[in-house]
Design an enzyme around this catalytic site. Structure first.
Site, PDB file in Angstrom:
ATOM      1  N   ASP A 102       2.548   1.900   3.300  1.00 23.37           N
ATOM      2  CA  ASP A 102       3.577   0.968   3.800  1.00 23.37           C
ATOM      3  C   ASP A 102       4.974   1.434   3.409  1.00 23.37           C
ATOM      4  O   ASP A 102       5.937   1.161   4.117  1.00 23.37           O
ATOM      5  CB  ASP A 102       3.428  -0.442   3.190  1.00 23.37           C
ATOM      6  CG  ASP A 102       2.024  -0.992   3.289  1.00 23.37           C
ATOM      7  OD1 ASP A 102       1.346  -0.660   4.263  1.00 23.37           O
ATOM      8  OD2 ASP A 102       1.636  -1.753   2.381  1.00 23.37           O
ATOM      9  N   HIS A 139       0.883  -1.174   0.000  1.00 20.54           N
ATOM     10  CA  HIS A 139       0.000   0.000   0.000  1.00 20.54           C
ATOM     11  C   HIS A 139       0.920   1.223   0.000  1.00 20.54           C
ATOM     12  O   HIS A 139       2.036   1.155   0.530  1.00 20.54           O
ATOM     13  CB  HIS A 139      -0.820   0.123   1.291  1.00 20.54           C
ATOM     14  CG  HIS A 139      -1.642  -1.064   1.678  1.00 20.54           C
ATOM     15  ND1 HIS A 139      -1.111  -2.188   2.254  1.00 20.54           N
ATOM     16  CD2 HIS A 139      -2.979  -1.266   1.612  1.00 20.54           C
ATOM     17  CE1 HIS A 139      -2.090  -3.042   2.523  1.00 20.54           C
ATOM     18  NE2 HIS A 139      -3.231  -2.512   2.132  1.00 20.54           N
TER      19      HIS A 139
HETATM   20  C1  XUL Z   1      -7.070  -6.505   5.202  1.00 20.62           C
HETATM   21  C2  XUL Z   1      -6.375  -6.972   3.994  1.00 20.62           C
HETATM   22  C3  XUL Z   1      -5.598  -5.936   3.258  1.00 20.62           C
HETATM   23  C4  XUL Z   1      -5.638  -6.095   1.789  1.00 20.62           C
HETATM   24  C5  XUL Z   1      -4.990  -4.988   1.021  1.00 20.62           C
HETATM   25  O1  XUL Z   1      -7.736  -7.499   5.886  1.00 20.62           O
HETATM   26  O2  XUL Z   1      -6.409  -8.135   3.661  1.00 20.62           O
HETATM   27  O3  XUL Z   1      -4.308  -5.919   3.744  1.00 20.62           O
HETATM   28  O4  XUL Z   1      -5.028  -7.292   1.402  1.00 20.62           O
HETATM   29  O5  XUL Z   1      -5.468  -3.744   1.340  1.00 20.62           O
END
Ligand code: XUL
Ligand code: CO
Length: 450
Positions: A113, A110
């Protein structure tokens, strides 16, 4: 101002960890693969090509052992600099050292991150440009690729009441601006997929929520992302990641079937596939295998967030998948559809809070990579049998009244005529226990052969 001082290449962060190699199932070395042999061919493709492992930046690099009652239990050596850019550069270096040593071909992140958000969008974007330059160099140097990137539209309080589905249009605009930036980043870094997980796209109470209006907004928002990606020539596969609850009481992308219904209703089927996560399946009251099958049947299984929940805990524990039975059942669905295409197996999994050694990060990934290697070997052996079992069970639809039904949709008078003029149907055993034992036998053969 502090930028001149930033060191973009530093020392090793895991000096005591060698590159992890395959040593076979007799090895007692915890820092070796027992079953995952990247170059071993399974049905024409190597294990590495089949499994397409990706490391998640948020858990592996940014996980700190926090839980809802407790503060972090670890401070990672790459996360100590006071300057956000320096911290991000150190983390990127540690990340690529980890990816290379564990021999994963891919990673996922993300925006939040890879570098901490700044106080305003312009400055946040400038920070992203800084770190993306470093990530691009590291990708080129190591050959590690970006399986997918995504936008964090759930941590910052501005997204408290949703991102695309926020009742405040200015928040929707802000969310779109952040997604736009990350589509540009995905394009620059050659991401093979782009994920939408709607962490805050849902509601707490219908007393203040216009569900229809919010769903309409979500669809429009997704069309906007599709259009912008097309405009900039970003041709990654778009993925929606279902999750039933947590953080919202009800999330709009509840499970695979709900997502498919939404995509069909709004005409988005051609632009999206699903990213199925094991622990999200169980939160929705389904098995991992069920969710994979629902997605695959619709031709919409794009990628997998690999992890597991805990049968005794009702939340998203994001543990590493280590049960051979589960990985094998998952790999059957994946092999049955001819693989994941541009998708892969992303470790959306974290260490337990009490696992505080740096080497635990390696040990956890090794265990799960091995479990998927075993799953792949079992699936390869079992797939033909699986197809045979199903073909036999439904063979009354291959001729006579069954075939007519499947091909012509015959009317109820013809059915009645058949039922009246034939003996009463006899019960036919589903042989569940026999099949379970047979499956365990194949698992046993694979383990013995390794
Ligand atoms: C949350 C989850 C996230 C997604 C990406 O439960 O799985 O980390 O994978 O946003
Ligand atoms: Co996930």
């Amino acid at each position: 101002m502090s930028q001149e001082k930033i060191i973009t290449r530093g020392p090793e962060f895991f000096p005591n960890i060698p590159r992890i190699n395959y040593e076979g199932s007799d090895s007692k070395n915890p820092l070796s693969f027992k079953w995952y042999n990247p170059v071993q061919k399974v049905g024409g493709k190597t294990m590495k090509e089949h499994l397409r492992f990706a490391i998640s930046y948020w858990h592996t690099m940014q996980g700190e052992g926090r839980d809802i009652f407790g503060n972090p239990t670890v401070v990672r050596p790459w996360n100590t600099a006071s300057d956000a850019k320096q911290r991000a550069a150190d983390t990127a270096n540690a990340a690529f050292e980890f990816f290379t040593k564990i021999d994963a071909g891919y990673y996922c992140f993300h925006d939040a991150d890879v570098i901490e958000e700044a106080g305003n969008l312009r400055e946040s974007n400038e920070r992203i440009d800084f770190i993306v330059g470093i990530l691009e160099e590291l990708q080129t140097e190591t050959g590690i690729k970006l399986l997918w990137n995504t936008t964090n539209l759930f941590s910052n309080p501005r997204f408290m009441a949703g991102a695309a589905t926020n009742p405040d249009a200015s928040v929707v605009a802000y969310a779109a601006a952040k997604v736009k930036k990350m589509l540009e980043v995905g394009s620059k870094l050659g991401a093979e997929n782009y994920v939408f997980w709607g962490g805050r796209e849902g509601y707490e109470t219908l007393m203040n929520t216009d569900m229809q209006r919010e769903l309409d907004h979500m669809a429009k928002f997704l069309f906007g992302a599709v259009d912008y990606a097309k405009k900039i020539g970003f041709d990654a596969q778009f993925l929606i990641e279902p999750k039933a609850m947590e953080p919202s009481k009800h999330q709009y992308d509840h499970d695979a079937a709900t997502c498919l219904n939404f995509l069909r209703e709004y005409g988005l089927m051609d632009y999206f596939k699903l990213n199925i996560e094991a622990n999200h399946a169980t939160l929705a009251g389904h098995s991992f295998e069920h969710e994979l099958t629902v997605a695959s049947n619709a031709g919409m299984l794009g990628s997998v967030d690999s992890n597991r929940g805990d049968v005794l805990l009702g939340w998203d524990t994001d543990q590493f998948a280590i049960e051979f039975y589960d990985t094998a059942r998952a790999m059957i669905v994946i092999l049955n559809q001819g693989g994941l295409g541009s998708g892969g197996l992303n470790f959306d999994a974290k260490l337990r809070r009490g696992s505080t050694d740096l080497e635990d990060l390696f040990i956890a990934h090794i265990g799960s990579m091995d479990a998927f290697a075993v799953g792949l070997l079992v699936a390869e052996k079992y797939l033909a049998r699986h197809k045979e079992i199903l073909a036999n069970r439904y063979n009354s639809f291959d001729s006579g009244i069954g075939e007519q039904f499947e091909s012509d949709n015959i009317d109820f008078e013809a059915f009645e005529n058949h039922a009246l003029n034939n003996p009463e149907p006899v019960t036919i055993s589903g042989k569940q226990e026999l099949l379970e034992n047979e499956f365990n036998g194949i698992l046993n053969d694979v383990m013995k052969a390794a």
